[in-house]
Design a protein around this motif. Structure first.
Motif, short mmCIF file in Angstrom:
data_model
loop_
_atom_site.label_atom_id
_atom_site.label_comp_id
_atom_site.label_asym_id
_atom_site.label_seq_id
_atom_site.Cartn_x
_atom_site.Cartn_y
_atom_site.Cartn_z
N GLU A 6 0.82 -1.40 0.20
CA GLU A 6 0.23 -0.30 0.32
C GLU A 6 0.87 0.94 0.15
OE1 GLU A 6 -1.84 -3.31 3.07
OE2 GLU A 6 -0.27 -2.38 2.50
N CYS A 22 -2.88 -0.14 -3.93
CA CYS A 22 -2.72 -0.85 -3.38
C CYS A 22 -1.86 -1.96 -4.77
CB CYS A 22 -3.43 -2.04 -2.83
SG CYS A 22 -3.31 -3.67 -2.53
N TRP A 39 -10.06 -3.15 0.64
CA TRP A 39 -9.55 -2.40 1.63
C TRP A 39 -10.14 -2.36 3.21
CZ3 TRP A 39 -5.16 0.14 0.98
CH2 TRP A 39 -4.57 0.81 0.12
N ILE A 73 -13.20 2.95 -4.61
CA ILE A 73 -13.07 1.61 -4.98
C ILE A 73 -12.59 0.80 -6.17
CG2 ILE A 73 -14.14 -0.22 -4.33
CD1 ILE A 73 -12.35 -1.68 -2.56
N LEU A 84 -7.84 3.29 -3.92
CA LEU A 84 -9.46 3.73 -3.05
C LEU A 84 -8.99 5.31 -2.51
CD1 LEU A 84 -11.73 2.92 -0.38
CD2 LEU A 84 -9.87 2.78 1.27
N TYR A 97 -4.74 1.67 7.08
CA TYR A 97 -5.30 1.21 5.98
C TYR A 97 -4.88 0.12 4.95
CZ TYR A 97 -8.74 4.73 6.32
OH TYR A 97 -10.18 5.98 6.80
N CYS A 99 -4.24 -3.27 2.42
CA CYS A 99 -5.48 -4.11 1.74
C CYS A 99 -5.28 -5.19 1.69
CB CYS A 99 -4.32 -3.68 0.20
SG CYS A 99 -5.18 -4.45 -1.18
#
Length: 120
Positions: A6, A22, A39, A73, A84, A97, A99
């Motif tokens: 990410e 990602c 996500w 997304i 995202l 965050y 993935c």
């Protein structure tokens, strides 16, 4: 070897936007053996929660109620990246965050995460 990396996390002011990426390796996000790309996020002291998903088979998407209308997304199969896009960011969006790749075989892979901080 399957790997998810990410990037794109940053410090942003409320109301701002970020796009997380990602990057997948060891497989392709459009591969038949992929079920869903997702996500997730985890805020300090809280459990990891689902933010958004995109199904490989038909490209359908789903979102947590808290981000509907603000986050999007998407998948770029040529670049093998899942994005995202986050708009109208709020302080409560602050989190790491992650993935996630779900394979049809039920195997699951996670990335290492990227930090998003929304603050003035």
């Amino acid at each position: 070897q399957v790997q998810l990396v990410e990037s794109g996390g940053d410090l942003v002011q409320p109301g701002g936007s970020l796009r997380l990426s990602c990057a997948a390796s060891g497989f392709t996000v459009s591969d038949f053996f992929i079920n869903v790309m997702s996500w997730y996020r985890q805020a300090p002291g809280k459990e990891r929660e689902l933010v958004a998903t995109i199904r490989r088979a038909d490209g359908s998407t789903n979102y947590a109620d808290s981000v509907k209308g603000r986050f999007t997304i998407s998948s770029d199969n040529a670049k093998n990246i899942v994005y995202l896009q986050m708009n109208s960011l709020k302080p409560e969006d602050t989190a790491v965050y992650f993935c996630k790749a779900d394979f049809r075989s039920s195997r699951v892979y996670w990335g290492q995460g990227t930090q998003v901080t929304v603050s003035s």
